[in-house]
Design a protein around this motif. Structure first.
Motif: not given
Ligand code: AVJ
Length: 360
Positions: A5-10, A22-37
């Motif tokens: 629906v918007n950049s980074g939001i599904t 209905e679920t708005l996801n603001y985490m897409d792609g973040r989790y992997k980066n966050d846990i790595a860091r």
């Protein structure tokens, strides 16, 4: 169905009976980066650590639900007993409002509030579970819609420590932050978290926070060293999370569970302690980590509060305590807060017109 629906939001819509979840996801792609860091930082620190939010993969969440039912783990049942008492008063007039739960997990406790609201209030209130786990939010929302077909639910997949600004703002909100999850944050972190919540609140919004209180050392330590070893398994499971998310090769049997009350810091501390020299590879980070026998990874702090330590934290955040609820033994507290009117008059953008709104 999943759509951007918007950049980074599904927006994820799935069906539950006749209803859409209905679920708005603001985490897409973040989790992997966050846990790595976070793993990179935590495992190269002098005192190695892994942030406790990584406990809660699917298996870890199941183990946590199991912990909540253990006889030694008093916080959940104590908090529930208070919630049952106060739910009619809290929810009696709760219509046309949004009930936001931060760190909602399986959304079990919220049922006490939803039951107390009654069917007619439930048709006009909306429940907004916020959690970093998309599967937790979707599953919980489906279950709730099955049990309460009249309810409106909007799932939000987000990290509530830094993404509160994504929440809807049309209606008065009650934020619920239960289970003494606030005790997992460091002192500065919980202060600034409360400040962020308070900045996102308007005068008629409310915040209900659960705090686990200081009590006898034996009682507190038993809750984190249960006789069935579920907490130990829960603690070690974080290594499995690193194994699968970061292609690591931790052998869980090389680490022991350790949990004790640190009186000076007023908190339970949990560690994993190497029971031999260990060398671990984390393929995704292209990194190797060495542990000497006896070396520890700090995995969790669980702060135990006093009335004073809560007041000292709440006041600087511009919040005022409206009601204080406890069990007869004073083992757990639920504290209902609103904006401190004087602070709000000085700082609230709506009133003082300092520019930006809740999106700070
Ligand atoms: C999720 C914050 C409620 O600190 O008691 C349970 C998690 N850790 N057993 C807590 C936990 C070990 C926990 N909270």
């Amino acid at each position: 169905m999943v759509m951007n629906v918007n950049s980074g939001i599904t927006l994820n819509t799935s069906e539950s009976g006749a209803r859409l979840v209905e679920t708005l996801n603001y985490m897409d792609g973040r989790y992997k980066n966050d846990i790595a860091r976070d793993a990179q930082q935590g495992l190269t620190a002098l005192q190695k650590y892994i942030p406790c939010k990584y406990f809660y993969d699917a298996h870890g969440s199941k183990l946590f639900e199991y912990i909540c039912r253990l006889p030694e783990y008093y916080p959940t049942r104590t908090e529930l007993s208070i919630l049952r008492e106060i739910a009619p008063e809290l929810m009696g007039t709760f219509a046309h409002k949004d009930l936001v739960e931060l760190g909602s997990g399986a959304s079990l406790k919220i049922r006490v509030l939803l039951n107390a609201a009654g069917e007619s209030n439930r048709t006009t209130l909306r429940y907004i579970p916020v959690d970093i786990s998309e599967s937790a939010v979707i599953e919980a929302s489906k279950d709730l819609l099955e049990q309460y077909p009249e309810l409106q639910v909007l799932g939000v997949v987000a990290d509530f420590t830094c993404q509160l600004d994504v929440l809807p703002t049309e209606r008065p909100l009650m934020f619920c932050f239960l289970g003494s999850t606030i005790g997992n944050m460091g002192g500065d972190e919980s202060m600034s978290f409360l400040q962020t919540v308070s900045k996102n609140m308007r005068l008629d919004d409310r915040l209900l926070v659960g705090f686990d209180m200081v009590k006898s050392r034996e009682t507190m330590e038993a809750a984190y060293n249960d006789s069935k070893g579920v907490t130990a398994e829960f603690n070690k499971n974080v290594l499995n999370v690193l194994n699968s998310e970061l292609k690591a090769n931790f052998d869980l049997s090389h680490f022991d569970h350790l949990a004790f009350f640190n009186e000076a810091e007023s908190r339970i501390e949990m560690y994993l302690r190497a029971n031999r020299d260990v060398l671990v590879k984390l393929e995704s980070l292209d990194m190797e980590v060495e542990f000497k026998k006896g070396e520890t990874i700090h995995t969790e702090n669980s702060k135990k509060f006093t009335k004073k330590s809560i007041e000292d934290m709440v006041k600087p955040a511009g919040l005022s305590i409206q009601n204080w609820y406890s069990d007869p033994d004073g083992w757990f507290s639920l504290v209902l807060m609103g904006l401190n009117h004087l602070d709000a008059l000085r700082c609230s953008p709506q009133i003082a017109g300092c520019g930006t709104s809740r999106y700070l």
